[in-house]
Design an enzyme around this catalytic site. Structure first.
Site, PDB file in Angstrom:
ATOM      1  N   LYS A   1       0.804  -1.229   0.000  1.00 55.39           N
ATOM      2  CA  LYS A   1       0.000   0.000   0.000  1.00 55.39           C
ATOM      3  C   LYS A   1       0.842   1.288   0.000  1.00 55.39           C
ATOM      4  O   LYS A   1       0.409   2.298  -0.525  1.00 55.39           O
ATOM      5  CB  LYS A   1      -0.943   0.016   1.205  1.00 55.39           C
ATOM      6  CG  LYS A   1      -2.128  -0.931   1.059  1.00 55.39           C
ATOM      7  CD  LYS A   1      -3.116  -0.739   2.196  1.00 55.39           C
ATOM      8  CE  LYS A   1      -4.266  -1.722   2.048  1.00 55.39           C
ATOM      9  NZ  LYS A   1      -5.308  -1.508   3.055  1.00 55.39           N
TER      10      LYS A   1
ATOM     11  N   ASP B   1      -9.985   3.373   1.953  1.00 57.87           N
ATOM     12  CA  ASP B   1     -10.095   2.811   3.306  1.00 57.87           C
ATOM     13  C   ASP B   1     -10.631   3.813   4.333  1.00 57.87           C
ATOM     14  O   ASP B   1     -11.376   3.446   5.231  1.00 57.87           O
ATOM     15  CB  ASP B   1      -8.718   2.336   3.801  1.00 57.87           C
ATOM     16  CG  ASP B   1      -8.297   1.022   3.164  1.00 57.87           C
ATOM     17  OD1 ASP B   1      -9.175   0.231   2.786  1.00 57.87           O
ATOM     18  OD2 ASP B   1      -7.079   0.792   3.041  1.00 57.87           O
TER      19      ASP B   1
END
Ligand code: ATR
Length: 284
Positions: free
Chosen positions: A65, A101
């Site tokens: 990520k 997210d």
């Protein structure tokens, strides 16, 4: 046939293919979502192939990520501030990075019926110091909610607090160690403790799972979904508190990804059912 997938390592047990393929099928799209389990030393080559072989969109998970940002042409400003990308959109060979997210965490918390019990101007205690903690803290601060972030390695919590305090002026963030945690209204576990220590005994549970501590909160969320019923969630249930389990954030981040890739509204119930089936099959 348009190609999408998840980039992670390991990736084999991901529940994302079930959700996204169910959505493609429901909307009768000629698209398929695959697993790309790529080792670190092949990442650069893989990212080249994303442009050339036209993979239209990627979910990005552990451990990529953060490192993935250097391979992208443009990264959305929220993702840059969080320091993590979980979604890549390929527009004719130009790679855009996003982070879905932080909004997913907010939706999981505040769309839950038990969020009604949260007082005005709540204080959130976020446990963890990794990428997940950063996304969750960022989402809360962006909503104007004050946060205390606490981590086993205190320095990581301190770094998050210093960095984010400069970005937000309508909400505050402070850091704490796990040992002298103060109380609040919302408690969120973002650590990987349940994955790393699946057999942890009740006697060895960290203080943030303690009955006397958890009872002070109105709403408890654990972003872990393997298992869904973590020791923290068990305690929240026992105390009849509002609680949010980890599959909610997983679903919401996938819905937003799907919409970024396709421009279409994601079929939420179909994706939720596919996720629940996947969780059941993997014994969560
Ligand atoms: P992610 O990107 O999912 O947040 P990560 O960067 O590996 O993953 O972060 C994992 C988090 O879980 C860290 O905050 C880690 O604490 P440390 O920074 O001290 O390593 C936390 N964690 C993992 N195992 C833990 C344990 N047994 N007790 C407490 N915290 C734990």
């Amino acid at each position: 046939m348009k190609k999408y997938g998840i980039l992670a390592n390991p990736a084999k047990h991901s529940l994302s293919p079930a959700m996204h393929n169910a959505a493609f099928k429901e909307l009768r799209m000629r698209a398929h979502y695959e697993i790309f389990e790529v080792p670190e030393n092949e990442l650069a080559k893989f990212m080249k192939s994303v442009r050339n072989e036209r993979i239209e969109g990627l979910s990005v998970s552990l451990p990529y990520k953060e490192t993935i940002i250097q391979y992208l042409d443009k990264t959305n400003k929220d993702a840059l501030k969080i320091g993590a990308v979980n979604t890549i959109v390929n527009k004719e060979g130009f790679l855009y990075g996003f982070n879905t997210d932080y909004l997913a965490s907010n939706k999981a918390l505040f769309l839950d019926p038990s969020a009604r019990n949260i007082p005005k101007d709540p204080l959130a205690i976020v446990i963890g110091g990794g990428g997940a903690a950063r996304a969750v803290c960022y989402g809360l601060l962006k909503m104007g909610i004050n946060v205390v972030v606490a981590n086993r390695t205190r320095e990581k919590a301190d770094a998050i607090a210093i960095e984010f305090a400069e970005l937000f002026h309508d909400s505050e963030i402070h850091s704490s160690s796990l040992e002298d945690l103060g109380t609040g209204d919302i408690l969120i576990n973002t650590t990987s403790i349940w994955t790393k220590e699946p057999g942890i005994s009740v006697r060895n549970l960290p203080y943030f799972c303690d009955r006397e501590y958890v009872k002070e909160f109105k709403l408890i969320m654990d972003i872990c979904y393997k298992p869904l019923e973590t020791p923290l969630i068990k305690m929240a249930k026992r105390l009849e508190k509002g609680f949010v389990t980890g599959e909610k954030m997983l679903l919401y981040q996938a819905l937003d990804q799907f919409e970024l890739w396709t421009g279409k509204k994601a079929p939420m119930e179909v994706m939720r059912a596919a996720l629940e089936e996947g969780l059941k099959n993997s014994g969560c």
